[in-house]
Design a protein around this motif. Structure first.
Motif, PDB file in Angstrom:
ATOM      1  N   PRO A   7       0.828  -1.204   0.000  1.00  0.00           N
ATOM      2  CA  PRO A   7       0.000   0.000   0.000  1.00  0.00           C
ATOM      3  C   PRO A   7       0.863   1.256   0.000  1.00  0.00           C
ATOM      4  N   THR A   8       0.500   2.231  -0.828  1.00  0.00           N
ATOM      5  CA  THR A   8       1.323   3.432  -0.945  1.00  0.00           C
ATOM      6  C   THR A   8       1.381   4.206   0.369  1.00  0.00           C
ATOM      7  N   ASP A   9       0.328   4.125   1.185  1.00  0.00           N
ATOM      8  CA  ASP A   9       0.364   4.849   2.452  1.00  0.00           C
ATOM      9  C   ASP A   9       1.358   4.218   3.431  1.00  0.00           C
ATOM     10  N   ALA A  10       1.787   2.967   3.190  1.00  0.00           N
ATOM     11  CA  ALA A  10       2.751   2.309   4.068  1.00  0.00           C
ATOM     12  C   ALA A  10       4.190   2.547   3.605  1.00  0.00           C
ATOM     13  N   LEU A  11       4.376   3.072   2.400  1.00  0.00           N
ATOM     14  CA  LEU A  11       5.724   3.174   1.840  1.00  0.00           C
ATOM     15  C   LEU A  11       6.681   4.031   2.652  1.00  0.00           C
ATOM     16  N   PRO A  12       6.320   5.237   3.085  1.00  0.00           N
ATOM     17  CA  PRO A  12       7.324   6.032   3.814  1.00  0.00           C
ATOM     18  C   PRO A  12       7.866   5.329   5.058  1.00  0.00           C
ATOM     19  N   GLU A  13       6.996   4.741   5.880  1.00  0.00           N
ATOM     20  CA  GLU A  13       7.464   4.064   7.084  1.00  0.00           C
ATOM     21  C   GLU A  13       8.236   2.802   6.700  1.00  0.00           C
ATOM     22  N   TYR A  14       7.741   2.077   5.725  1.00  0.00           N
ATOM     23  CA  TYR A  14       8.433   0.875   5.258  1.00  0.00           C
ATOM     24  C   TYR A  14       9.793   1.244   4.678  1.00  0.00           C
ATOM     25  N   ALA A  15       9.808   2.303   3.885  1.00  0.00           N
ATOM     26  CA  ALA A  15      11.073   2.751   3.287  1.00  0.00           C
ATOM     27  C   ALA A  15      12.090   3.087   4.373  1.00  0.00           C
ATOM     28  N   GLU A  16      11.641   3.757   5.406  1.00  0.00           N
ATOM     29  CA  GLU A  16      12.546   4.111   6.506  1.00  0.00           C
ATOM     30  C   GLU A  16      13.126   2.860   7.146  1.00  0.00           C
ATOM     31  N   GLU A  41      10.135  -8.826   8.164  1.00  0.00           N
ATOM     32  CA  GLU A  41       8.889  -9.590   8.228  1.00  0.00           C
ATOM     33  C   GLU A  41       7.747  -8.843   7.554  1.00  0.00           C
ATOM     34  N   GLU A  42       8.091  -8.177   6.440  1.00  0.00           N
ATOM     35  CA  GLU A  42       7.092  -7.413   5.703  1.00  0.00           C
ATOM     36  C   GLU A  42       7.587  -7.202   4.280  1.00  0.00           C
ATOM     37  N   GLY A  43       6.651  -7.208   3.336  1.00  0.00           N
ATOM     38  CA  GLY A  43       7.008  -6.979   1.949  1.00  0.00           C
ATOM     39  C   GLY A  43       7.776  -8.153   1.372  1.00  0.00           C
ATOM     40  N   VAL A  48      11.518  -4.152  -1.447  1.00  0.00           N
ATOM     41  CA  VAL A  48      12.827  -3.678  -0.980  1.00  0.00           C
ATOM     42  C   VAL A  48      13.582  -3.047  -2.141  1.00  0.00           C
ATOM     43  N   GLY A  49      13.561  -3.689  -3.299  1.00  0.00           N
ATOM     44  CA  GLY A  49      14.220  -3.140  -4.479  1.00  0.00           C
ATOM     45  C   GLY A  49      13.657  -1.794  -4.870  1.00  0.00           C
ATOM     46  N   ARG A  50      12.350  -1.649  -4.789  1.00  0.00           N
ATOM     47  CA  ARG A  50      11.705  -0.370  -5.117  1.00  0.00           C
ATOM     48  C   ARG A  50      12.150   0.726  -4.149  1.00  0.00           C
ATOM     49  N   VAL A  51      12.167   0.415  -2.870  1.00  0.00           N
ATOM     50  CA  VAL A  51      12.626   1.394  -1.870  1.00  0.00           C
ATOM     51  C   VAL A  51      14.071   1.789  -2.150  1.00  0.00           C
ATOM     52  N   MET A  52      14.916   0.805  -2.427  1.00  0.00           N
ATOM     53  CA  MET A  52      16.320   1.111  -2.682  1.00  0.00           C
ATOM     54  C   MET A  52      16.472   1.956  -3.946  1.00  0.00           C
ATOM     55  N   ALA A  53      15.663   1.683  -4.970  1.00  0.00           N
ATOM     56  CA  ALA A  53      15.743   2.464  -6.209  1.00  0.00           C
ATOM     57  C   ALA A  53      15.321   3.908  -5.982  1.00  0.00           C
ATOM     58  N   LEU A  54      14.306   4.115  -5.148  1.00  0.00           N
ATOM     59  CA  LEU A  54      13.787   5.469  -4.921  1.00  0.00           C
ATOM     60  C   LEU A  54      14.560   6.250  -3.867  1.00  0.00           C
ATOM     61  N   TYR A  55      14.992   5.573  -2.805  1.00  0.00           N
ATOM     62  CA  TYR A  55      15.548   6.268  -1.643  1.00  0.00           C
ATOM     63  C   TYR A  55      16.941   5.812  -1.232  1.00  0.00           C
ATOM     64  N   GLY A  56      17.496   4.795  -1.884  1.00  0.00           N
ATOM     65  CA  GLY A  56      18.724   4.163  -1.424  1.00  0.00           C
ATOM     66  C   GLY A  56      19.993   4.970  -1.559  1.00  0.00           C
ATOM     67  N   GLY A  57      19.959   6.072  -2.315  1.00  0.00           N
ATOM     68  CA  GLY A  57      21.170   6.854  -2.512  1.00  0.00           C
ATOM     69  C   GLY A  57      21.754   7.441  -1.237  1.00  0.00           C
ATOM     70  N   ALA A  58      20.956   7.537  -0.185  1.00  0.00           N
ATOM     71  CA  ALA A  58      21.406   8.140   1.068  1.00  0.00           C
ATOM     72  C   ALA A  58      22.042   7.134   2.024  1.00  0.00           C
ATOM     73  N   VAL A  59      22.029   5.857   1.645  1.00  0.00           N
ATOM     74  CA  VAL A  59      22.581   4.796   2.498  1.00  0.00           C
ATOM     75  C   VAL A  59      23.560   3.964   1.668  1.00  0.00           C
ATOM     76  N   PRO A  60      24.290   3.037   2.291  1.00  0.00           N
ATOM     77  CA  PRO A  60      25.202   2.186   1.525  1.00  0.00           C
ATOM     78  C   PRO A  60      24.428   1.189   0.647  1.00  0.00           C
ATOM     79  N   TRP A  61      23.884   1.675  -0.436  1.00  0.00           N
ATOM     80  CA  TRP A  61      23.011   0.909  -1.338  1.00  0.00           C
ATOM     81  C   TRP A  61      23.691  -0.332  -1.895  1.00  0.00           C
ATOM     82  N   TRP A  62      25.001  -0.298  -2.043  1.00  0.00           N
ATOM     83  CA  TRP A  62      25.734  -1.412  -2.627  1.00  0.00           C
ATOM     84  C   TRP A  62      25.746  -2.635  -1.728  1.00  0.00           C
ATOM     85  N   ARG A  63      25.308  -2.496  -0.487  1.00  0.00           N
ATOM     86  CA  ARG A  63      25.275  -3.628   0.441  1.00  0.00           C
ATOM     87  C   ARG A  63      23.956  -4.394   0.390  1.00  0.00           C
ATOM     88  N   VAL A  64      22.988  -3.930  -0.401  1.00  0.00           N
ATOM     89  CA  VAL A  64      21.724  -4.646  -0.610  1.00  0.00           C
ATOM     90  C   VAL A  64      21.742  -5.097  -2.069  1.00  0.00           C
TER      91      VAL A  64
END
Length: 121
Positions: A7-16, A41-43, A48-64
């Motif tokens: 659900p799109t309303d869950a994305l920000p918290e899930y992304a975090e 235990e979710e998704g 996870v790939g979608r979150v990393m594609a959209l928001y992963g630049g701020a973290v060590p993305w190469w480790r996922v």
């Protein structure tokens, strides 16, 4: 929850939460997209790939990473630089492999969550 839709309303918290896991992976180690989803235990790997594609630049993305250890298409050289800097175990490319790029040695590099994993099922 279906792996196909989050659900799109869950994305920000899930992304975090996904990004927190990515930040917790120690240098020289990796987790797969599926490992991160299982840890949370979710998704699933796609979320996870979608979150990393959209928001992963701020973290060590190469480790996922992908479960097969292949380097992220379009970011191979950036990732390879990080892996070499962090001494992440790699398997040298075969002469037949596309671009002659190494893969991550998943058996040696995969991280299970370390101390955080204690008591986590």
């Amino acid at each position: 929850m279906s792996e196909e839709s989050l659900p799109t309303d869950a994305l920000p918290e899930y992304a975090e939460r996904v990004l927190e896991v990515a930040e917790s992976i120690p240098p020289g180690h990796v987790m797969t997209y599926g490992d991160v989803a299982e840890w949370l235990e979710e998704g699933g790997p796609r979320q996870v790939g979608r979150v990393m594609a959209l928001y992963g630049g701020a973290v060590p993305w190469w480790r996922v990473v992908r479960a097969d250890g292949a380097l992220l298409p379009g970011h191979e050289l950036d990732a390879l630089g990080h892996y070499r800097d962090e001494s992440t175990p790699l398997k040298e490319a075969s002469r037949a492999s596309e671009g002659h790029l190494p893969r991550i040695d998943m058996r040696r590099a995969r991280w299970d969550g370390g101390e955080r994993a204690q008591g986590h099922t």
